[in-house]
Design an enzyme around this catalytic site. Sequence first.
Site, PDB file in Angstrom:
ATOM      1  NE  ARG A 147       0.328  23.006 112.241  1.00  0.00           N
ATOM      2  CZ  ARG A 147       0.421  23.372 113.532  1.00  0.00           C
ATOM      3  NH1 ARG A 147      -0.081  22.610 114.470  1.00  0.00           N
ATOM      4  NH2 ARG A 147       1.054  24.472 113.872  1.00  0.00           N
ATOM      5  CE1 TYR A 159      -0.535  27.046 118.025  1.00  0.00           C
ATOM      6  CE2 TYR A 159      -1.765  26.243 116.145  1.00  0.00           C
ATOM      7  CZ  TYR A 159      -0.979  26.001 117.242  1.00  0.00           C
ATOM      8  OH  TYR A 159      -0.619  24.732 117.553  1.00  0.00           O
ATOM      9  CG  ASP A 207      -3.585  22.182 115.727  1.00  0.00           C
ATOM     10  OD1 ASP A 207      -4.688  22.148 116.305  1.00  0.00           O
ATOM     11  OD2 ASP A 207      -2.500  21.884 116.275  1.00  0.00           O
ATOM     12  CG  HIS A 209      -3.748  24.871 119.247  1.00  0.00           C
ATOM     13  ND1 HIS A 209      -3.361  25.340 120.472  1.00  0.00           N
ATOM     14  CD2 HIS A 209      -2.814  23.976 118.890  1.00  0.00           C
ATOM     15  CE1 HIS A 209      -2.228  24.765 120.829  1.00  0.00           C
ATOM     16  NE2 HIS A 209      -1.874  23.925 119.889  1.00  0.00           N
ATOM     17  CD  GLU A 233      -3.437  18.772 115.709  1.00  0.00           C
ATOM     18  OE1 GLU A 233      -2.832  18.961 114.628  1.00  0.00           O
ATOM     19  OE2 GLU A 233      -2.869  18.773 116.815  1.00  0.00           O
ATOM     20  CD  GLU A 259      -1.723  19.128 120.374  1.00  0.00           C
ATOM     21  OE1 GLU A 259      -1.369  18.871 119.217  1.00  0.00           O
ATOM     22  OE2 GLU A 259      -1.577  20.250 120.891  1.00  0.00           O
ATOM     23  NE  ARG A 280      -2.177  15.880 116.248  1.00  0.00           N
ATOM     24  CZ  ARG A 280      -0.868  16.062 116.074  1.00  0.00           C
ATOM     25  NH1 ARG A 280      -0.091  15.087 115.629  1.00  0.00           N
ATOM     26  NH2 ARG A 280      -0.329  17.222 116.355  1.00  0.00           N
ATOM     27  CD  GLU A 336       2.929  17.944 115.107  1.00  0.00           C
ATOM     28  OE1 GLU A 336       2.551  17.265 116.072  1.00  0.00           O
ATOM     29  OE2 GLU A 336       2.713  19.166 115.009  1.00  0.00           O
ATOM     30  CD1 TRP A 399      -2.430  30.471 122.363  1.00  0.00           C
ATOM     31  CD2 TRP A 399      -1.496  28.449 122.635  1.00  0.00           C
ATOM     32  NE1 TRP A 399      -1.292  30.432 121.596  1.00  0.00           N
ATOM     33  CE2 TRP A 399      -0.702  29.198 121.735  1.00  0.00           C
ATOM     34  CE3 TRP A 399      -1.125  27.146 122.942  1.00  0.00           C
ATOM     35  CZ2 TRP A 399       0.456  28.690 121.135  1.00  0.00           C
ATOM     36  CZ3 TRP A 399       0.022  26.625 122.375  1.00  0.00           C
ATOM     37  CH2 TRP A 399       0.811  27.392 121.470  1.00  0.00           C
TER      38      TRP A 399
HETATM   39  C1  CS2 Z   1       0.542  21.726 118.284  1.00  0.00           C
HETATM   40  C2  CS2 Z   1       1.672  21.843 119.267  1.00  0.00           C
HETATM   41  O1  CS2 Z   1       1.946  20.296 117.071  1.00  0.00           O
HETATM   42  C3  CS2 Z   1       0.795  20.594 117.306  1.00  0.00           C
HETATM   43  O2  CS2 Z   1      -0.161  20.073 116.787  1.00  0.00           O
HETATM   44  O3  CS2 Z   1      -0.735  21.653 118.768  1.00  0.00           O
HETATM   45  O4  CS2 Z   1       2.516  22.792 118.734  1.00  0.00           O
HETATM   46  C4  CS2 Z   1       1.323  22.202 120.689  1.00  0.00           C
HETATM   47  O5  CS2 Z   1       0.805  23.482 120.783  1.00  0.00           O
HETATM   48  C5  CS2 Z   1       2.549  22.121 121.557  1.00  0.00           C
HETATM   49  O6  CS2 Z   1       3.167  20.891 121.361  1.00  0.00           O
HETATM   50  C6  CS2 Z   1       2.217  22.299 123.019  1.00  0.00           C
HETATM   51  O7  CS2 Z   1       3.301  21.929 123.770  1.00  0.00           O
HETATM   52 MG    MG Z   2      -1.961  20.311 117.707  1.00  0.00          MG
END
Ligand code: CS2
Ligand code: MG
Length: 399
Positions: A147, A159, A207, A209, A233, A259, A280, A336, A399
């Site tokens: 990634r 980030y 990602d 996010h 993502e 996620e 995810r 991941e 975020w």
């Molecule tokens: C992220 C994570 O792994 C990922 O794809 O989006 O780092 C996420 O921010 C954290 O797991 C939040 O707890």
């Molecule tokens: Mg993520």
Amino acid sequence: MIIDRAEVIVTSPDRNFVTLKLTTGDGLTGLGDATLNGRELAVVAYLRDHVVPLLLGRDAGRIEDTWQLLYRGAYWRRGPVTMAAIAAVDVALWDIKAKAAGMPLYQLLGGASRTGLLAYGHASGSDLPELFDSVRRHRELGYRAIRIQTGVPGLKVVYGIASNGTAEADALPVEEDWDTRAYLRHLPAVFEAVRNEFGPELPLLHDAHHRLTPIQAARLGQSLEPYDLFWLEDCTPAENQEALRLVRRHTVTPLAIGEVFNTVFDYQQIIREQLIDYVRGAVTHTGGITHLRKVLDFAAQYQIKSGMHGPADISPVGMAAALHLGLAIHNFGIQEYMMHGARTDQVFQQSFTWSGGLLHPGERPGIGVELDVDEAGKYPYVRAYLPYNRLADGTVHDW
Ligand code: CS2
Ligand code: MG
């Protein structure tokens, strides 16, 4: 196999983890991960105050029935706290059942569908040389998929750098800055540079996010098409599922989402309409093996694959559960995998293997993880929050 003890263990070796440990009358133990990053103690209270009293005296073998009791019996359904608590119970019960059978859990789930699980790690850097170094380090560690997250000119932080949160007793969330237009201008050139440096073969992921609007996400997906991403993502905040129709109309970059989802109902529209390519969801946050398997079987009907969430804030118990499930299902995509710190690996003794870029859960009966309670006791809970974003004018942003 009557449950006669249920303990909720909080430990913070490298970061906070919440673990449920169930013990049966005949001495079998099972572990479940109940970690919800930045909201850990809410799940502890939900388990201790509301779930544990329901477990004592129950038959540990009745996994589906216990799941339904905890889900339907609460009346108040879904949500990250509830579903993380149910997941912990579910995984602990599968751990016990597999130990009772003398088998690694993946055998009970149908046996191995592959020899190992392709995993990706997180490379990041504030500029290209730093990012390239990070990619090279990941390749040396054996990763065969990576990634890519990068600094954006004008923004203070990158980030995608793993953080254990702020480790002070009175910590409050860190504020970060964000500028979507600068990000959209910068990112395609970063992927072009990474492709030029590392060639066409290496699977690359990214990602976003949850930071983009639908039309911004569509533009990003389109502008990254020449660089052949494995996935993009969380291109938009996942609550608005219809947004993905618009994104899909404009780009063939594969999309991964989920996620922050907790149930199959969160995926109903995006799976049925084939608006994503990868699910995810994590075992830890999607109601355990029992429920995530249902999501993934539903996804399989549409050729949508797994891409289970596996950041460092999912404990080795949650990771082990993911590896057993990923090995067993047919529609595995990628896992991941961010390595845990040395202290975490001492608290949680694990049987998984990592070789040639592939993960395997190992052959120990159960999920293959044991918790060293004395080690865990050395690291008390530390208040920690996830960061949040503000735009230049002060507006709070995803975020
Ligand atoms: C992220 C994570 O792994 C990922 O794809 O989006 O780092 C996420 O921010 C954290 O797991 C939040 O707890
Ligand atoms: Mg993520």
